[in-house]
Design a protein around this motif. Structure first.
Motif, PDB file in Angstrom:
ATOM      1  N   LEU A 152      17.364  10.452  -1.686  1.00 21.63           N
ATOM      2  CA  LEU A 152      18.446   9.462  -1.555  1.00 21.63           C
ATOM      3  C   LEU A 152      18.108   8.210  -2.361  1.00 21.63           C
ATOM      4  N   PHE A 153      16.858   7.764  -2.246  1.00 20.65           N
ATOM      5  CA  PHE A 153      16.400   6.606  -3.017  1.00 20.65           C
ATOM      6  C   PHE A 153      16.566   6.866  -4.511  1.00 20.65           C
ATOM      7  N   GLY A 154      16.218   8.075  -4.948  1.00 20.12           N
ATOM      8  CA  GLY A 154      16.326   8.418  -6.371  1.00 20.12           C
ATOM      9  C   GLY A 154      17.750   8.329  -6.891  1.00 20.12           C
ATOM     10  N   VAL A 155      18.716   8.778  -6.068  1.00 22.42           N
ATOM     11  CA  VAL A 155      20.127   8.689  -6.476  1.00 22.42           C
ATOM     12  C   VAL A 155      20.539   7.217  -6.613  1.00 22.42           C
ATOM     13  N   ASN A 165      -4.840  -9.559   4.382  1.00 21.80           N
ATOM     14  CA  ASN A 165      -4.087  -9.277   5.609  1.00 21.80           C
ATOM     15  C   ASN A 165      -4.215  -7.838   6.090  1.00 21.80           C
ATOM     16  N   GLY A 166      -4.826  -6.978   5.270  1.00 22.29           N
ATOM     17  CA  GLY A 166      -4.984  -5.583   5.674  1.00 22.29           C
ATOM     18  C   GLY A 166      -3.694  -4.791   5.628  1.00 22.29           C
ATOM     19  N   ARG A 167      -2.733  -5.244   4.811  1.00 21.14           N
ATOM     20  CA  ARG A 167      -1.419  -4.611   4.771  1.00 21.14           C
ATOM     21  C   ARG A 167      -1.139  -3.956   3.427  1.00 21.14           C
ATOM     22  N   ILE A 168      -0.346  -2.881   3.482  1.00 20.37           N
ATOM     23  CA  ILE A 168       0.140  -2.217   2.286  1.00 20.37           C
ATOM     24  C   ILE A 168       1.313  -3.016   1.706  1.00 20.37           C
ATOM     25  N   ALA A 169       1.282  -3.258   0.391  1.00 23.23           N
ATOM     26  CA  ALA A 169       2.370  -4.003  -0.258  1.00 23.23           C
ATOM     27  C   ALA A 169       3.506  -3.052  -0.610  1.00 23.23           C
ATOM     28  N   GLY A 170       4.158  -2.551   0.421  1.00 31.22           N
ATOM     29  CA  GLY A 170       5.340  -1.707   0.231  1.00 31.22           C
ATOM     30  C   GLY A 170       6.567  -2.540   0.526  1.00 31.22           C
ATOM     31  N   ILE A 171       7.351  -2.815  -0.510  1.00 32.91           N
ATOM     32  CA  ILE A 171       8.414  -3.804  -0.346  1.00 32.91           C
ATOM     33  C   ILE A 171       9.480  -3.333   0.642  1.00 32.91           C
ATOM     34  N   SER A 172       9.899  -2.057   0.538  1.00 33.10           N
ATOM     35  CA  SER A 172      10.955  -1.591   1.438  1.00 33.10           C
ATOM     36  C   SER A 172      10.490  -1.635   2.890  1.00 33.10           C
ATOM     37  N   GLY A 173       9.200  -1.367   3.110  1.00 36.62           N
ATOM     38  CA  GLY A 173       8.660  -1.409   4.469  1.00 36.62           C
ATOM     39  C   GLY A 173       8.547  -2.828   4.995  1.00 36.62           C
ATOM     40  N   CYS A 209       8.961   3.022  -1.201  1.00 36.18           N
ATOM     41  CA  CYS A 209       9.673   2.989  -2.484  1.00 36.18           C
ATOM     42  C   CYS A 209       8.656   3.003  -3.620  1.00 36.18           C
ATOM     43  N   THR A 210       9.024   2.376  -4.729  1.00 37.42           N
ATOM     44  CA  THR A 210       8.180   2.365  -5.920  1.00 37.42           C
ATOM     45  C   THR A 210       6.835   1.690  -5.661  1.00 37.42           C
ATOM     46  N   SER A 211       6.851   0.642  -4.825  1.00 35.85           N
ATOM     47  CA  SER A 211       5.608  -0.083  -4.564  1.00 35.85           C
ATOM     48  C   SER A 211       4.747   0.623  -3.522  1.00 35.85           C
ATOM     49  N   GLY A 212       5.349   0.982  -2.391  1.00 30.44           N
ATOM     50  CA  GLY A 212       4.572   1.586  -1.302  1.00 30.44           C
ATOM     51  C   GLY A 212       4.057   2.976  -1.642  1.00 30.44           C
ATOM     52  N   HIS A 213       4.941   3.828  -2.152  1.00 26.26           N
ATOM     53  CA  HIS A 213       4.524   5.186  -2.518  1.00 26.26           C
ATOM     54  C   HIS A 213       3.937   5.221  -3.935  1.00 26.26           C
ATOM     55  N   GLY A 214       4.657   4.595  -4.887  1.00 29.18           N
ATOM     56  CA  GLY A 214       4.289   4.719  -6.299  1.00 29.18           C
ATOM     57  C   GLY A 214       2.982   4.040  -6.638  1.00 29.18           C
ATOM     58  N   VAL A 215       2.759   2.834  -6.111  1.00 27.70           N
ATOM     59  CA  VAL A 215       1.536   2.086  -6.439  1.00 27.70           C
ATOM     60  C   VAL A 215       0.483   2.269  -5.339  1.00 27.70           C
ATOM     61  N   GLY A 255       2.512   9.862  -1.082  1.00 28.60           N
ATOM     62  CA  GLY A 255       2.906   8.960  -2.171  1.00 28.60           C
ATOM     63  C   GLY A 255       3.220   9.713  -3.446  1.00 28.60           C
ATOM     64  N   MET A 256       2.392  10.708  -3.744  1.00 34.32           N
ATOM     65  CA  MET A 256       2.585  11.481  -4.985  1.00 34.32           C
ATOM     66  C   MET A 256       3.867  12.304  -4.931  1.00 34.32           C
ATOM     67  N   VAL A 257       4.084  12.996  -3.795  1.00 32.66           N
ATOM     68  CA  VAL A 257       5.281  13.830  -3.662  1.00 32.66           C
ATOM     69  C   VAL A 257       6.539  12.963  -3.725  1.00 32.66           C
ATOM     70  N   SER A 258       6.533  11.855  -2.993  1.00 35.22           N
ATOM     71  CA  SER A 258       7.687  10.960  -2.974  1.00 35.22           C
ATOM     72  C   SER A 258       8.011  10.471  -4.389  1.00 35.22           C
ATOM     73  N   THR A 259       6.982  10.043  -5.115  1.00 35.75           N
ATOM     74  CA  THR A 259       7.195   9.473  -6.447  1.00 35.75           C
ATOM     75  C   THR A 259       7.764  10.511  -7.411  1.00 35.75           C
ATOM     76  N   VAL A 260       7.243  11.719  -7.368  1.00 37.58           N
ATOM     77  CA  VAL A 260       7.766  12.786  -8.236  1.00 37.58           C
ATOM     78  C   VAL A 260       9.244  13.046  -7.912  1.00 37.58           C
ATOM     79  N   ILE A 261       9.575  13.057  -6.609  1.00 39.50           N
ATOM     80  CA  ILE A 261      10.958  13.341  -6.210  1.00 39.50           C
ATOM     81  C   ILE A 261      11.909  12.224  -6.634  1.00 39.50           C
TER      82      ILE A 261
END
Lengths: 146, 142
Positions: free
Chosen positions: A91-94, B29-37, B102-108, B118-124
């Protein structure tokens, strides 16, 4: 208070990086995934730069028992590939392909005074809220365990 | 295929700075920089709202700082129509929450920790975005 100031500084640095990298430009995103047309490979270089830095930096942070300002590291431990991960990414990709905007740049670009980003951000926040309200976990039906 | 508007040096420098910010947030802060999260945790806000709000405000200030220092806006071309922006925004907001990043949390941060999720999400999401752009730019937009 310290963690709040630290979070602001981290957001500031992140936003500067996003802007310098060109990722606040939807055209660069769309052209990165336009493999059959005019291709702009810049996003791959952004990913490589970020991965080099975080790939080196993250293991260094984990040498300490806890973060400098907080009680504990909160690092995701799940490794399973579930339908929600796959469906959510699709969904994000779309949405990403239609708009050329992802969450980080959509927030940083609010500084630029351009209507397109205000519209996108409002819709994105609503989409996120809808999921938060309707999903069983983390929804409003049951109070979050603090 | 022709290569256009390729800006490898700013892309690499910007990427390094993004990676630095993600490292700092983990170290301090011990936190992941995932913007959507981080944003999602504010919708609706909970007891940890202050640091999340501060990070989001920092992101906007990063854009402001760029404008103040360089004296102008970065190059931006956004051709999506208003209905496309609304539909795209809803999908990005809903999908990143459902898919936990998103791109930051999964991708980076995900790939940077060699996380399989993270890898599967980014490829998809990159693959699906490529299909979406092929349809909108070359099938419908041709």
């Amino acid at each position: 208070m310290k963690t709040t100031i630290a979070a602001w500084i981290c957001g500031l640095v992140f936003g500067i990086g996003l802007t310098i990298s060109g990722m606040t430009n939807p055209e660069k995103i769309i052209r990165f995934v336009d493999f059959t047309g005019q291709w702009d490979p810049s996003l791959a270089f952004v990913m490589v730069g970020a991965l080099i830095m975080f790939g080196i930096g993250f293991p260094l942070t984990q040498r300490s028992a806890k973060p400098l300002l907080a009680q504990a590291f909160q690092v995701p431990t799940r490794r399973d590939i579930d339908p929600k991960l796959i469906g959510g990414a699709a969904l994000f990709g779309v949405g990403w392909g239609l708009s050329g905007i992802c969450p980080g740049p959509s927030i940083t670009a609010l500084a630029f005074g351009l209507t397109n980003f205000y519209i996108f951000f409002a819709a994105m926040a609503l989409g996120s809220l809808i999921f938060g309200m309707t999903s069983a976990k983390g929804g409003t039906a049951t109070p979050a365990a603090a | 295929m022709e290569i256009v508007n390729f800006t490898p040096i700013p892309a690499l420098i910007g990427g390094l700075i993004i990676g630095l910010a993600a490292t700092l947030l983990m170290w301090l802060n011990g936190r992941i920089a995932g913007i959507s999260g981080i944003l999602g945790g504010l919708l609706p806000p909970g007891s940890d709202a202050p640091w999340r709000l501060a990070f989001v405000a920092g992101l906007v200030c990063g854009g402001l700082a760029y404008v103040l220092v360089t004296g102008g806006l970065p190059a931006i071309v956004s051709t999506a129509s208003t209905p496309m922006l609304i539909f795209g925004g809803l999908l990005v907001g809903y999908g990143t929450r459902m898919g936990s990043g998103c791109t930051s949390g999964h991708g980076v941060c995900g790939i940077g920790r060699l996380s399989p999720r993270g890898m599967v999400s980014t490829v998809i999401y990159i693959g699906v975005a490529a299909i979406t752009v092929f349809i909108t730019q070359h099938v419908l937009g041709a």
